[in-house]
Motif scaffolding. Structure first.
Motif, PDB file in Angstrom:
ATOM      1  N   HIS A 147       0.720  -1.387  -0.204  1.00  0.00           N
ATOM      2  CA  HIS A 147      -0.296  -0.001  -0.198  1.00  0.00           C
ATOM      3  C   HIS A 147       1.188   1.058  -0.094  1.00  0.00           C
ATOM      4  O   HIS A 147       0.285   2.545   0.155  1.00  0.00           O
ATOM      5  CB  HIS A 147      -0.966  -0.170   1.618  1.00  0.00           C
ATOM      6  N   LYS A 148       1.826   1.041  -0.728  1.00  0.00           N
ATOM      7  CA  LYS A 148       2.829   2.436  -0.637  1.00  0.00           C
ATOM      8  C   LYS A 148       2.116   3.423  -1.632  1.00  0.00           C
ATOM      9  O   LYS A 148       2.413   4.417  -1.659  1.00  0.00           O
ATOM     10  CB  LYS A 148       3.944   2.386  -1.700  1.00  0.00           C
ATOM     11  N   ASP A 149       1.654   2.825  -2.778  1.00  0.00           N
ATOM     12  CA  ASP A 149       0.972   3.901  -3.496  1.00  0.00           C
ATOM     13  C   ASP A 149      -1.088   3.929  -3.485  1.00  0.00           C
ATOM     14  O   ASP A 149      -1.250   5.097  -3.972  1.00  0.00           O
ATOM     15  CB  ASP A 149       0.868   3.581  -5.417  1.00  0.00           C
ATOM     16  N   THR A 150      -0.887   3.834  -1.551  1.00  0.00           N
ATOM     17  CA  THR A 150      -2.772   4.344  -1.759  1.00  0.00           C
ATOM     18  C   THR A 150      -2.644   5.513  -0.862  1.00  0.00           C
ATOM     19  O   THR A 150      -2.189   5.568   0.146  1.00  0.00           O
ATOM     20  CB  THR A 150      -2.878   2.693  -1.241  1.00  0.00           C
ATOM     21  N   LEU A 151      -2.961   5.897  -1.198  1.00  0.00           N
ATOM     22  CA  LEU A 151      -3.074   7.158  -0.510  1.00  0.00           C
ATOM     23  C   LEU A 151      -4.280   7.114   0.134  1.00  0.00           C
ATOM     24  O   LEU A 151      -5.579   6.967  -0.148  1.00  0.00           O
ATOM     25  CB  LEU A 151      -3.667   8.848  -1.805  1.00  0.00           C
ATOM     26  N   MET A 152      -4.433   8.214   0.974  1.00  0.00           N
ATOM     27  CA  MET A 152      -5.042   9.019   2.612  1.00  0.00           C
ATOM     28  C   MET A 152      -5.008  10.139   2.718  1.00  0.00           C
ATOM     29  O   MET A 152      -3.395  10.514   2.662  1.00  0.00           O
ATOM     30  CB  MET A 152      -5.009   7.615   3.728  1.00  0.00           C
ATOM     31  N   PHE A 265     -16.010   6.969   6.789  1.00  0.00           N
ATOM     32  CA  PHE A 265     -15.355   6.790   6.182  1.00  0.00           C
ATOM     33  C   PHE A 265     -14.977   5.784   5.335  1.00  0.00           C
ATOM     34  O   PHE A 265     -14.347   5.767   4.017  1.00  0.00           O
ATOM     35  CB  PHE A 265     -13.917   6.401   7.582  1.00  0.00           C
ATOM     36  N   GLY A 266     -15.614   4.831   5.351  1.00  0.00           N
ATOM     37  CA  GLY A 266     -15.171   3.485   4.527  1.00  0.00           C
ATOM     38  C   GLY A 266     -14.283   2.924   3.952  1.00  0.00           C
ATOM     39  O   GLY A 266     -14.025   3.061   2.642  1.00  0.00           O
ATOM     40  N   PHE A 267     -12.920   3.250   4.644  1.00  0.00           N
ATOM     41  CA  PHE A 267     -11.846   2.789   4.616  1.00  0.00           C
ATOM     42  C   PHE A 267     -11.339   1.580   4.643  1.00  0.00           C
ATOM     43  O   PHE A 267     -10.559   1.061   3.999  1.00  0.00           O
ATOM     44  CB  PHE A 267     -10.455   3.430   5.834  1.00  0.00           C
ATOM     45  N   VAL A 268     -11.582   0.514   5.685  1.00  0.00           N
ATOM     46  CA  VAL A 268     -11.351  -0.857   5.695  1.00  0.00           C
ATOM     47  C   VAL A 268     -12.800  -1.270   6.029  1.00  0.00           C
ATOM     48  O   VAL A 268     -13.885  -1.141   6.565  1.00  0.00           O
ATOM     49  CB  VAL A 268     -10.975  -0.525   6.742  1.00  0.00           C
ATOM     50  N   THR A 269     -12.608  -2.334   5.849  1.00  0.00           N
ATOM     51  CA  THR A 269     -14.064  -3.997   5.742  1.00  0.00           C
ATOM     52  C   THR A 269     -13.312  -4.059   6.840  1.00  0.00           C
ATOM     53  O   THR A 269     -12.250  -4.985   6.617  1.00  0.00           O
ATOM     54  CB  THR A 269     -14.162  -4.077   3.899  1.00  0.00           C
ATOM     55  N   ILE A 270     -13.732  -4.762   7.922  1.00  0.00           N
ATOM     56  CA  ILE A 270     -13.271  -5.621   8.939  1.00  0.00           C
ATOM     57  C   ILE A 270     -14.395  -6.881   8.510  1.00  0.00           C
ATOM     58  O   ILE A 270     -15.040  -7.069   8.283  1.00  0.00           O
ATOM     59  CB  ILE A 270     -13.503  -5.325  10.158  1.00  0.00           C
ATOM     60  N   SER A 271     -13.423  -8.634   8.416  1.00  0.00           N
ATOM     61  CA  SER A 271     -13.852  -9.831   8.335  1.00  0.00           C
ATOM     62  C   SER A 271     -15.269  -9.820   8.539  1.00  0.00           C
ATOM     63  O   SER A 271     -15.214  -9.610  10.026  1.00  0.00           O
ATOM     64  CB  SER A 271     -12.499 -10.483   8.153  1.00  0.00           C
ATOM     65  N   ASN A 353     -10.170  -0.078   1.491  1.00  0.00           N
ATOM     66  CA  ASN A 353     -10.882   0.143   0.725  1.00  0.00           C
ATOM     67  C   ASN A 353     -10.651   1.292  -0.034  1.00  0.00           C
ATOM     68  O   ASN A 353     -10.218   3.347  -0.139  1.00  0.00           O
ATOM     69  CB  ASN A 353     -12.314   0.921   0.917  1.00  0.00           C
ATOM     70  N   GLU A 354      -9.322   1.346  -1.227  1.00  0.00           N
ATOM     71  CA  GLU A 354      -8.865   1.874  -1.640  1.00  0.00           C
ATOM     72  C   GLU A 354      -9.357   3.085  -2.188  1.00  0.00           C
ATOM     73  O   GLU A 354      -8.573   4.257  -2.396  1.00  0.00           O
ATOM     74  CB  GLU A 354      -7.754   1.204  -3.101  1.00  0.00           C
ATOM     75  N   GLN A 355      -9.836   2.505  -3.213  1.00  0.00           N
ATOM     76  CA  GLN A 355     -10.322   3.744  -3.841  1.00  0.00           C
ATOM     77  C   GLN A 355     -11.543   5.097  -2.856  1.00  0.00           C
ATOM     78  O   GLN A 355     -12.206   6.042  -2.672  1.00  0.00           O
ATOM     79  CB  GLN A 355     -11.923   3.349  -5.477  1.00  0.00           C
ATOM     80  N   ASN A 356     -11.765   4.526  -1.404  1.00  0.00           N
ATOM     81  CA  ASN A 356     -12.598   5.613  -1.105  1.00  0.00           C
ATOM     82  C   ASN A 356     -11.678   6.358  -0.334  1.00  0.00           C
ATOM     83  O   ASN A 356     -12.262   7.691   0.376  1.00  0.00           O
ATOM     84  CB  ASN A 356     -13.288   4.735   0.064  1.00  0.00           C
ATOM     85  N   MET A 357     -10.169   5.708   0.382  1.00  0.00           N
ATOM     86  CA  MET A 357      -9.528   6.140   0.731  1.00  0.00           C
ATOM     87  C   MET A 357      -8.861   7.398  -0.455  1.00  0.00           C
ATOM     88  O   MET A 357      -9.006   8.913   0.073  1.00  0.00           O
ATOM     89  CB  MET A 357      -8.476   5.838   1.166  1.00  0.00           C
TER      90      MET A 357
END
Length: 460
Positions: A147-152, A265-271, A353-357
């Protein structure tokens, strides 16, 4: 029932006293440490000629028998035996005979026994927590690599501040938890000394070899002052403090995971594996693991304060108050081990969720500082003036209902004579991230150095 210490007493203890005084209900957890200490002590007494060699061997064999009974579930812990030390010694005497069993306690006291048992438990627990931490830090570094290119957005005051990568954000926690690991390692090293042989508080007239028992039990040496040895609980306070800091860090991460998993936020989905539902609202998916860890942090902090309070007014040497030292430590150790383990497993299955970030990164004018830096670097504008001009640019973008990064070169140039159209390239969010290439920064090259540092550390 006659107590082992009852020689100067003429009356029986009340049942109320027995129940109030006994610690067997919780210090039975120290049975491994207690038997290991007794075996080392018996071996040393034999080597020093205080016991005959065959007596020492018979005691050790008897202690192995007690250990087997406890681990098979056949051993009966009785409240009238008070503590784990008396329970083991009593059963040993039943197995090998009262006279021989009674020789084991030569040159020691329950004071140094409990100090030994508890110290062994704390040292072992510290190493177990370190192992869990190492695995968790490896998980953080492993996720970061992808995730080095995942902007947030990076935050200050929980407000959008500057663009960063998810990798960078996670590596902040990796270094945070490495400090926790190092605290435990430092405590293990500092407290790796055996108090056995200190006796009640003043040492013993028997010609014992404390260094031998220290070696037998895996310590690097023996403690230097018997009075300090039996009254010291610094090692317990240290592990409680270390756990409190560790759990504080875990709580901070969990707070972010809770926020990030929300609809806002919607940054992460916990399983589903590590989420729960609602008894009334069918749509709900709750981050209970993260919430429980956040809550348990208060619990371990309470355990630390409780023992600090117990110890603060105790004169030397041993006092019965110190019986209150164990339950909080047992609880905090269990809490830390289970919390770090389940947090690690939960994070392995989490989906970011990279697109939301990225979408949220385009809100809040995160490249504003880059525009100010451009004015300083390219136009020789004093920073305070650059700060003011950039503020005008932010206000201009807000009036248009767009993010600063979405302004055109022509629009920028119209805001102030110090701005020109070429400034637009500095407003690109990825360029902003990559511009911060200083040591410890969020640029990919800098983050890779951080990942390499952690992975190199993990190899040792």
């Amino acid at each position: 029932m006659k107590k082992m210490w009852s020689g100067r007493f003429s009356g029986e203890s009340s049942r109320l006293l027995e129940e109030f005084n006994a610690s067997i209900g919780f210090d039975k957890n120290l049975y491994r440490e207690d038997i290991a200490g007794s075996k080392a002590h018996a071996k040393m007494l034999g080597a020093c000629g205080i016991l005959k060699q065959n007596e020492a061997e018979a005691i050790i064999k008897g202690l192995d028998g007690v250990l087997a009974e406890i681990e098979s579930g056949k051993f009966e812990f009785k409240i009238e035996d008070e503590d784990i030390h008396m329970s083991v010694e009593k059963r040993l005497s039943e197995i090998i005979g009262k006279e021989l069993g009674g020789r084991l306690h030569t040159a020691r006291s329950r004071n140094d026994q409990v100090a030994l048992d508890f110290r062994l438990f704390v040292l072992r627990s510290g190493k177990e927590i370190m192992a869990e931490l190492r695995a968790f830090i490896a998980t953080l570094a492993n996720i970061a690599k992808s995730h080095k290119d995942t902007l947030m957005p990076g935050f200050t005051h929980l407000q959008h501040a500057q663009p960063v990568s998810l990798a960078y954000h996670l590596m902040a926690y990796a270094f945070m938890f490495r400090r926790d690991f190092e605290r435990f390692a430092s405590s293990v090293e500092r407290n790796n000394l055996s108090p056995l042989g200190s006796a009640a508080l003043a040492g013993t007239p028997h010609k014992i070899d404390r260094d031998m028992t220290a070696r037998e039990l895996g310590f690097k040496g023996a403690t230097q002052n018997a009075m300090d040895s039996v009254s010291d609980r610094d090692f317990a306070l240290e592990i409680l403090f270390n756990i409190s800091v560790l759990m504080t860090h875990a709580s901070r991460l969990c707070e972010e995971l809770i926020l990030w998993s929300s609809q806002e936020f919607g940054f992460v989905t916990i399983s589903d594996t590590y989420s729960t539902g609602s008894s009334i609202m069918p749509q709900k998916k709750n981050p209970d693991v993260a919430e429980l860890i956040r809550g348990k942090t208060g619990r371990v902090n309470g355990n630390l304060i409780a023992l600090l309070t117990v110890m603060k007014g105790l004169p030397l040497a041993y006092n019965k108050d110190m019986q209150e030292d164990k339950e909080g430590v047992f609880d905090s150790v269990h809490t830390a081990l289970t919390s770090v383990h389940i947090l690690n497993e939960m994070l392995k299955e989490a989906k970011f969720n990279e697109q939301n970030m990225l979408k949220v990164t385009k809100k809040g004018h995160l490249s504003a500082t880059d525009l100010a830096d451009y004015l300083v670097r390219e136009k020789n504008v004093p920073f305070r003036t650059a700060h003011f001009i950039t503020g005008k640019a932010v206000a201009y973008a807000e009036n248009l209902g767009v993010d600063l990064s979405e302004l055109t070169g022509e629009q920028l140039a119209s805001i102030d004579e110090s701005l020109s159209a070429d400034a637009v390239k500095f407003l690109d969010l990825n360029a902003s991230k990559e511009a911060r290439s200083s040591k410890g920064g969020t640029a990919n090259a800098s983050v890779q150095v951080q990942i390499d540092e952690i992975e190199s550390w993990l190899k040792f």
